[in-house]
Design a protein around this motif. Structure first.
Motif, PDB file in Angstrom:
ATOM      1  N   ALA A  21      -0.243  14.256  -2.273  1.00 16.03           N
ATOM      2  CA  ALA A  21      -0.985  13.734  -3.625  1.00 16.03           C
ATOM      3  C   ALA A  21      -1.525  14.631  -4.493  1.00 16.03           C
ATOM      4  O   ALA A  21      -2.134  14.322  -5.500  1.00 16.03           O
ATOM      5  N   ASP A  75       0.806  -1.292  -0.046  1.00 22.78           N
ATOM      6  CA  ASP A  75       0.206   0.136   0.122  1.00 22.78           C
ATOM      7  C   ASP A  75       0.927   1.286  -0.225  1.00 22.78           C
ATOM      8  O   ASP A  75       0.338   2.205  -0.677  1.00 22.78           O
ATOM      9  N   ALA A 103       1.124   4.046  -2.991  1.00 23.01           N
ATOM     10  CA  ALA A 103       0.617   5.440  -2.780  1.00 23.01           C
ATOM     11  C   ALA A 103       1.979   6.417  -3.162  1.00 23.01           C
ATOM     12  O   ALA A 103       1.728   7.369  -3.731  1.00 23.01           O
ATOM     13  N   THR A 152       1.980   9.299  -6.311  1.00 20.87           N
ATOM     14  CA  THR A 152       2.500  10.487  -5.862  1.00 20.87           C
ATOM     15  C   THR A 152       3.603  10.956  -6.995  1.00 20.87           C
ATOM     16  O   THR A 152       3.619  12.015  -7.524  1.00 20.87           O
TER      17      THR A 152
END
Length: 435
Positions: free
Chosen positions: A368, A82, A86, A90
């Motif tokens: 993000a 995870d 992520a 990004t």
């Protein structure tokens, strides 16, 4: 909790506002001599000095300053799925937004045979600093590395302090993200010594000097950056983080409170400021801040930041004064949560990054949004910009004139060189034509 600065009934001038804006009590100048001593020690003793500084300040012994490639690969492969997803998301967003920051080459034809070309040349080598301290910042690896890669920097070195909790290694998530981005020159070093190592090089570990140093850090990192300017370029002297929110009665008090608390979480010296023309909103935000600051994990740190002189609720008569205050403050992060945000945005001049509306919190920019989170702090947004691809680029002008084009401007050159009493300048042109 948050103190109140009441400016209602007044319209302070710019100079008065500059005196009123709350600031953290940090003094880079006071850290200059300690930072100089650490840099000089690294210049004199190389890796031995860096290892001693690691023991002294980080309570960690990395064994060797250069991080082995095997350790980087191991950290990359150990990233939780995870976390890796992520980070990859990004990276993609920051890469896309950074690409838009690279200017296209331009060619200006001033006359037949008279051309000036604009090109943007990347620096060849950079040193990127990722701090340790109260939190781990893998997102800062992305924010430093990706713009440099987009700009076309050929050689990228990265430094982060060794961690006592990881046996002297840098934080494994930082190591893993560096490897994910293809960075294989990584050093376990921190503070002023690391900045000095980047600027001057450390021959005994093969660390060559860099042309620019970027990345946030503590007051000693900021002091070291000031000291090495002239030897290498820097992005900015980053200090404690800050947020300023302009809000009116239409804003959601809990949204505003949560955003103030989110930045206060970074450091006891973090600044959290609300500027509003609504006393009712101010009271509701204060109530929610009080509740949120006691419920969050880093409550003591948050409350220290919110109770410090750098944080406040500022009451103004109208949003025009709110904008004037914001421009004087020069926020690292500026949120605009008002009924007509574009009207406020049109008058904003000084801010590191601007977040519009209730669903664009600073936390979005930290991770993000695609924007960069390495931003000017402590009011430096009044004269400096955040990290971007442009940080690693140098504009260069290429001049192409043929004989006829030079002959056409020869009288201009001769006249101006005579006026400045620099006749050889004009003679250098005349010599090409014999007249």
């Amino acid at each position: 909790m948050l103190r109140t600065i009441d400016l209602r009934g007044s319209r302070p001038s710019e100079s008065e506002l500059l005196a009123l804006v709350p600031r953290a009590a940090t003094d880079v100048a006071a850290a200059l001599e300690p930072a100089r001593a650490l840099i000089d020690d690294v210049r004199a003793r190389g890796e031995a000095a860096l290892l001693e500084q690691a023991e002294r300040f980080d309570r960690a012994n990395p064994g060797a300053v250069r991080v082995p490639a095997s350790e980087l690969a191991e950290a990359r492969d150990a990233l939780r799925p995870d976390v890796r997803r992520a980070i990859e998301s990004t990276i993609a967003r920051v890469r896309a937004a950074s690409a838009a920051q690279v200017p296209a080459p331009e060619r200006t034809v001033l006359a037949d045979g008279a051309v000036v070309e604009q090109r943007w040349q990347p620096v060849g080598r950079v040193g990127l600093y990722v701090p340790g301290g109260k939190a781990v910042y893998p997102s800062s690896v992305v924010m430093n590395v990706v713009p440099a890669q987009v700009a076309g920097v050929r050689s990228i070195a990265l430094a982060s302090p060794p961690q006592e909790a990881y046996g002297g290694r840098i934080h494994p998530t930082i190591a893993g993200v560096a490897a994910l981005l293809g960075i294989d020159e990584v050093y376990a070093m921190g503070g002023a010594g690391a900045i000095g190592a980047f600027a001057y090089g450390v021959p005994d570990i093969g660390l060559a000097p860099v042309q620019r140093v970027t990345g946030p850090g503590n007051v000693f990192v900021a002091a070291a950056k000031r000291l090495v300017q002239g030897v290498t370029g820097i992005d900015a002297e980053a200090g404690p983080t800050d947020i300023l929110v302009i809000a009116d009665e239409a804003a959601d008090a809990d949204f505003v409170a949560s955003d103030l608390v989110s930045q206060a979480e970074h450091d006891e010296l973090a600044a959290a400021v609300l500027v509003t023309d609504s006393l009712d909103l101010a009271e509701r935000v204060l109530e929610r801040v009080t509740i949120r600051s006691t419920e969050t994990r880093h409550s003591a740190r948050v409350r220290a930041a919110l109770e410090g002189p750098q944080s406040a609720i500022v009451l103004v008569d109208d949003l025009d004064v709110a904008v004037d205050f914001a421009n004087a403050f020069g926020a690292e992060h500026l949120e605009i949560q008002v009924r007509d945000p574009d009207a406020v945005l049109a008058r904003i001049e000084n801010a590191g990054a601007i977040f519009i509306g209730p669903y664009s919190p600073v936390s979005l920019g930290d991770y993000a949004a695609g924007s960069n989170h390495v931003l000017p702090t402590g009011g430096m947004a009044r004269h400096a910009a955040g990290l971007s691809a442009a940080t690693f680029l140098r504009p260069q002008q290429v001049v192409r004139y043929d004989e006829a084009a030079l002959h056409a401007v020869a009288p201009v050159i001769a006249t101006l060189s005579a006026e400045e009493d620099l006749p050889a300048h004009g003679e250098a042109v005349i010599a090409r034509f014999g007249d």
